[in-house]
Enzyme design. Structure first.
Site, PDB file in Angstrom:
ATOM      1  N   GLY A   8       0.516  -1.077  -0.109  1.00  0.00           N
ATOM      2  CA  GLY A   8      -0.294   0.220  -0.011  1.00  0.00           C
ATOM      3  C   GLY A   8       0.769   1.514   0.394  1.00  0.00           C
ATOM      4  N   GLY A  11      -0.247   5.036  -1.299  1.00  0.00           N
ATOM      5  CA  GLY A  11      -1.672   5.095  -0.690  1.00  0.00           C
ATOM      6  C   GLY A  11      -0.510   6.325   0.248  1.00  0.00           C
ATOM      7  N   GLN A  12      -2.417   6.956   1.411  1.00  0.00           N
ATOM      8  CA  GLN A  12      -1.597   8.190   2.075  1.00  0.00           C
ATOM      9  C   GLN A  12      -0.595   7.992   2.351  1.00  0.00           C
ATOM     10  OE1 GLN A  12      -4.922   9.392   4.402  1.00  0.00           O
ATOM     11  NE2 GLN A  12      -4.165  11.372   4.402  1.00  0.00           N
ATOM     12  N   ARG A  37      -2.892   2.500  -7.688  1.00  0.00           N
ATOM     13  CA  ARG A  37      -1.906   3.586  -7.866  1.00  0.00           C
ATOM     14  C   ARG A  37      -0.216   3.230  -8.052  1.00  0.00           C
ATOM     15  NH1 ARG A  37      -3.737   7.457  -2.744  1.00  0.00           N
ATOM     16  NH2 ARG A  37      -5.518   8.279  -3.248  1.00  0.00           N
ATOM     17  N   ASP A  53      -0.343  -7.865  -5.799  1.00  0.00           N
ATOM     18  CA  ASP A  53      -1.253  -7.764  -4.763  1.00  0.00           C
ATOM     19  C   ASP A  53      -1.264  -8.431  -3.552  1.00  0.00           C
ATOM     20  OD1 ASP A  53      -4.271  -8.792  -5.917  1.00  0.00           O
ATOM     21  OD2 ASP A  53      -4.129  -8.694  -4.459  1.00  0.00           O
ATOM     22  N   TYR A 142     -15.067  -1.943   7.166  1.00  0.00           N
ATOM     23  CA  TYR A 142     -13.673  -1.197   7.688  1.00  0.00           C
ATOM     24  C   TYR A 142     -13.962  -2.112   9.015  1.00  0.00           C
ATOM     25  CZ  TYR A 142     -10.093   2.084   8.344  1.00  0.00           C
ATOM     26  OH  TYR A 142      -8.582   2.407   8.192  1.00  0.00           O
ATOM     27  N   LYS A 146     -10.610  -4.239  10.612  1.00  0.00           N
ATOM     28  CA  LYS A 146      -9.197  -3.704  11.517  1.00  0.00           C
ATOM     29  C   LYS A 146      -9.228  -4.513  12.832  1.00  0.00           C
ATOM     30  CE  LYS A 146      -7.480  -0.721   9.117  1.00  0.00           C
ATOM     31  NZ  LYS A 146      -6.564  -1.111   8.369  1.00  0.00           N
TER      32      LYS A 146
HETATM   33  C1  VAH Z   1     -11.114   6.151   6.932  1.00  0.00           C
HETATM   34  N1  VAH Z   1      -8.795   7.675   6.919  1.00  0.00           N
HETATM   35  O1  VAH Z   1     -11.566   7.375   6.895  1.00  0.00           O
HETATM   36  C2  VAH Z   1      -9.702   6.174   7.234  1.00  0.00           C
HETATM   37  C3  VAH Z   1      -9.188   6.219   8.895  1.00  0.00           C
HETATM   38  C4  VAH Z   1     -10.100   7.314  11.301  1.00  0.00           C
HETATM   39  C5  VAH Z   1     -10.748   7.114   9.697  1.00  0.00           C
HETATM   40  O2  VAH Z   1      -9.480   4.825   9.880  1.00  0.00           O
HETATM   41  O3  VAH Z   1     -11.867   5.648   6.915  1.00  0.00           O
END
Ligand code: VAH
Length: 315
Positions: A8, A11-12, A37, A53, A142, A146
């Protein structure tokens, strides 16, 4: 010398972390792996980049063996809003990708950094001064990936002795790379809009306060945790790390101190508003402070000043 793989990496977080690790350990010793990206010019010219990947275990294990990787910063993930739109793909990337990284680390004796998030908490979690150890009952895909990721990393450390470490990041703000579909993305987009248009239409409600952090602090947290003496670590994965807590109206007020005719309006995205309201407003990060010396360096005024300086220079 460390040999590091960053998944990754385009990414950001990855684009800033890769440059910091290359500065510290040498460009050739940090492989930046991206997938969707392409690396930007700075990333491509500062060290080796590749396409990977993380859902392909053979490609991952082959790369780690051939490049003699000993440390993996595993950042490849779908973020919260995109994950709600594509939950099955989010599980595939966020969990099957992580399992492949953990299996590779087990077989080839690598240390692993895994970024969790305030998204690992849910609506039943205390929202203020969220404890390090508390109820985690996220209601987003998400968040489920996590909290599962935190548990998997703890399991691999306890069961197989893999040196896994990680933090729960708040919303992250940076100027180099736009975030890819998160709920806190407004806190990045508002700066670009302020510099270019002097107006921003925000997708969260003005009073929606969330835990947030400037990227230089986030990058330093990852590096300092990975360099910490493991004998001091009581927790391992999912350290709460916090720096500031603000709402869209707070950050707009701070931007106006630098751009007086900046204005903000609100067109609420119900999906991301609901996600934001399930997350903590401020975490208690005393465990990270006590176990490995975490200290943030940027508060809201300092971040706004630096972001506007960097983006004004770019535009
Ligand atoms: C999101 N930038 O918004 C991420 C992050 C705490 C937010 O995990 O999904």
């Amino acid at each position: 010398m460390k040999k590091i793989l960053i998944t990754g990496a385009t990414g950001q977080i990855g684009s800033d972390l890769t440059l910091a690790l290359r500065k510290k350990y040498g460009g050739e010793n940090v492989i930046a792996a991206g997938h969707t990206r392409q690396p930007d010019k700075e990333l491509a010219e500062s060290g080796p980049c590749c396409n990977l990947d993380v859902r392909d275990p053979v490609a991952l294990q082959t790369m780690v063996a051939e490049k003699r990787i000993d440390t993996i910063f595993h950042l490849a993930s779908l973020l919260s809003a995109v994950a709600e739109n594509k939950p099955q793909l989010a599980w595939d990337i966020n969990i099957n990708g992580l399992i492949n990284v953990l299996e590779t680390a087990r077989l080839q004796n690598c240390t692993v950094f895994f970024p969790s998030s305030i998204g690992a908490f849910g609506p039943l979690t205390p929202a203020e001064n969220t404890p390090q150890d508390t109820i985690q009952h996220p209601d987003t895909m998400y968040g489920i990936t996590k909290v599962s990721g935190e548990l998997l990393c703890d399991y691999y450390q306890r069961r197989f002795g893999v040196d896994t470490r990680g933090v729960r990041y708040p919303g992250l703000i940076s100027w180099k790379t736009l975030p890819g579909g998160g709920t806190t993305d407004y806190a990045v987009h508002i700066f670009h809009a302020a510099v270019k248009d002097k107006h921003y239409d925000c997708f969260l409600k003005p009073e929606t306060r969330l835990d947030m952090m400037y990227m230089p602090d986030a990058v330093r947290a990852a590096i300092e945790l990975m360099e910490a003496d493991s004998r001091r670590l009581i927790h391992r994965n999912g350290f709460n790390v916090s720096a500031m807590s603000f709402s869209p109206q707070d950050i707009a007020t701070e931007i106006k101190k630098f751009i007086p005719d900046f204005s903000i309006s609100y067109t609420i995205d119900p999906v991301r508003q609901a996600i934001a309201e399930s997350w903590p407003r401020h975490m208690d990060d005393s465990a990270a402070r006590n176990e490995w010396g975490w200290r943030p360096e940027y508060d809201l005024p300092a971040m706004v000043k630096d972001m506007l300086e960097k983006l004004s220079g770019r535009f």
